[in-house]
Design a protein around this motif. Structure first.
Motif, PDB file in Angstrom:
ATOM      1  N   PRO A  19      12.404   0.739   3.593  1.00  0.00           N
ATOM      2  CA  PRO A  19      11.892  -0.213   2.561  1.00  0.00           C
ATOM      3  C   PRO A  19      10.078  -0.103   2.802  1.00  0.00           C
ATOM      4  O   PRO A  19       9.980   0.040   4.060  1.00  0.00           O
ATOM      5  N   LEU A  20       9.224  -0.451   1.881  1.00  0.00           N
ATOM      6  CA  LEU A  20       7.974   0.011   1.899  1.00  0.00           C
ATOM      7  C   LEU A  20       7.410  -1.438   2.803  1.00  0.00           C
ATOM      8  O   LEU A  20       7.812  -2.564   2.508  1.00  0.00           O
ATOM      9  N   ARG A  21       6.234  -1.229   3.343  1.00  0.00           N
ATOM     10  CA  ARG A  21       5.852  -2.456   4.148  1.00  0.00           C
ATOM     11  C   ARG A  21       4.858  -2.953   3.113  1.00  0.00           C
ATOM     12  O   ARG A  21       4.233  -2.471   2.141  1.00  0.00           O
ATOM     13  N   PRO A  22       4.882  -4.519   3.113  1.00  0.00           N
ATOM     14  CA  PRO A  22       4.208  -5.002   1.755  1.00  0.00           C
ATOM     15  C   PRO A  22       2.736  -4.970   2.080  1.00  0.00           C
ATOM     16  O   PRO A  22       2.018  -4.702   3.142  1.00  0.00           O
ATOM     17  N   ARG A  23       2.027  -4.676   0.880  1.00  0.00           N
ATOM     18  CA  ARG A  23       0.756  -4.304   0.795  1.00  0.00           C
ATOM     19  C   ARG A  23      -0.034  -5.538   0.175  1.00  0.00           C
ATOM     20  O   ARG A  23       0.230  -6.140  -0.668  1.00  0.00           O
ATOM     21  N   SER A  24      -1.257  -5.596   0.796  1.00  0.00           N
ATOM     22  CA  SER A  24      -1.985  -7.166   0.443  1.00  0.00           C
ATOM     23  C   SER A  24      -2.617  -6.760  -0.610  1.00  0.00           C
ATOM     24  O   SER A  24      -3.237  -5.585  -0.990  1.00  0.00           O
ATOM     25  N   ARG A  69       7.104   5.903   7.401  1.00  0.00           N
ATOM     26  CA  ARG A  69       6.556   4.603   6.730  1.00  0.00           C
ATOM     27  C   ARG A  69       5.575   4.212   7.297  1.00  0.00           C
ATOM     28  O   ARG A  69       4.587   3.896   6.668  1.00  0.00           O
ATOM     29  N   TYR A  73       1.755   3.531   5.699  1.00  0.00           N
ATOM     30  CA  TYR A  73       0.900   2.249   5.724  1.00  0.00           C
ATOM     31  C   TYR A  73      -0.273   2.218   6.600  1.00  0.00           C
ATOM     32  O   TYR A  73      -1.464   1.656   5.943  1.00  0.00           O
TER      33      TYR A  73
END
Length: 176
Positions: A19-24, A69, A73
Motif C-alpha cells: 500500500p502506498l504511503r499517504p501523501r499530504s 515503497r 515516498y
C-alpha cells in the motif's frame, strides 16, 4: 486460513502490492535539519535495499517491497521539499522553524514548541507540524499575545513568552 492452503504463487503476487504511503495535500515546507533528515533516511533505505537485493527468501522479498515503497515516498518528499531558512524570518513573530515558549494560563511551567515540517514533527520532542491546530494558532503571534488552542480535551489559553528565531533552542530544554 491455514498457510498450508495458500499457494506460493498467491504469496508471490502479494509481494508486488505494498500500500502506498499517504501523501499530504499541503506544501512540503522543511527546515534545513528536516531536509538533512530526509536525505539521511534516503541513504539508510538505499543501504537497506542493497542488503536485501541478494537474498532470495520470502521474508527478504517482502521487506524489499516495503523498502522500495518507502524509497519512492522519501524521494518524492525530497523532490517536493520547499526549504525554509528560519533565520531569514522576522524575529518578532512566531514563524516556521521558530521555537516558541508558551505559558498555559494558570500554570507556572513553560512549554516549548518548535514549528517544523510534517516529516519532522515529533510531539514527544515538542516539534509540531506547521499544519497542526496548535501551530496554526501560534503562527504570526508576538511575545505577550494570548492565543486559544482548541483541543478535544478542552481549550487552553496560551501566552507567548519568547520566540527563538530558527528554533535556536531544543524543545527538550524547557520541560515541554
Amino acid at each position: 486460513m491455514s498457510r498450508a492452503f495458500v499457494k506460493e504463487s498467491d504469496a508471490e503476487s502479494a509481494l508486488e502490492e505494498a500500500p502506498l504511503r499517504p501523501r499530504s495535500p499541503f506544501p512540503n515546507y522543511v527546515t534545513p535539519d528536516g531536509l538533512a533528515s530526509l536525505h539521511a533516511r534516503l541513504r539508510e533505505l538505499q543501504q537497506r535495499r542493497r542488503g536485501l537485493e541478494g537474498l532470495d527468501d520470502l521474508a527478504a522479498r517482502q521487506e524489499l517491497v516495503i523498502v522500495d515503497r518507502d524509497l519512492r515516498y522519501c524521494s518524492d518528499r525530497i523532490s517536493s521539499a520547499i526549504p525554509v531558512e528560519p533565520d531569514g524570518q522576522p524575529g518578532d513573530r512566531v514563524h516556521f522553524g521558530a521555537a516558541v515558549d508558551v505559558e498555559v494560563a494558570g500554570e507556572a511551567d513553560l512549554r516549548r514548541f518548535v514549528i517544523v515540517g510534517e516529516d519532522e514533527a515529533d510531539a514527544a520532542a515538542g516539534k509540531i507540524s506547521w499544519i497542526s491546530p496548535l501551530a496554526k494558532v501560534l503562527l504570526n503571534a508576538r511575545v505577550g499575545d494570548w492565543v486559544t488552542w482548541r483541543r478535544p480535551a478542552g481549550d487552553l489559553e496560551l501566552e507567548i513568552v519568547a520566540i527563538h528565531k530558527g528554533g535556536a533552542a531544543s524543545a527538550d530544554e524547557v520541560g515541554g
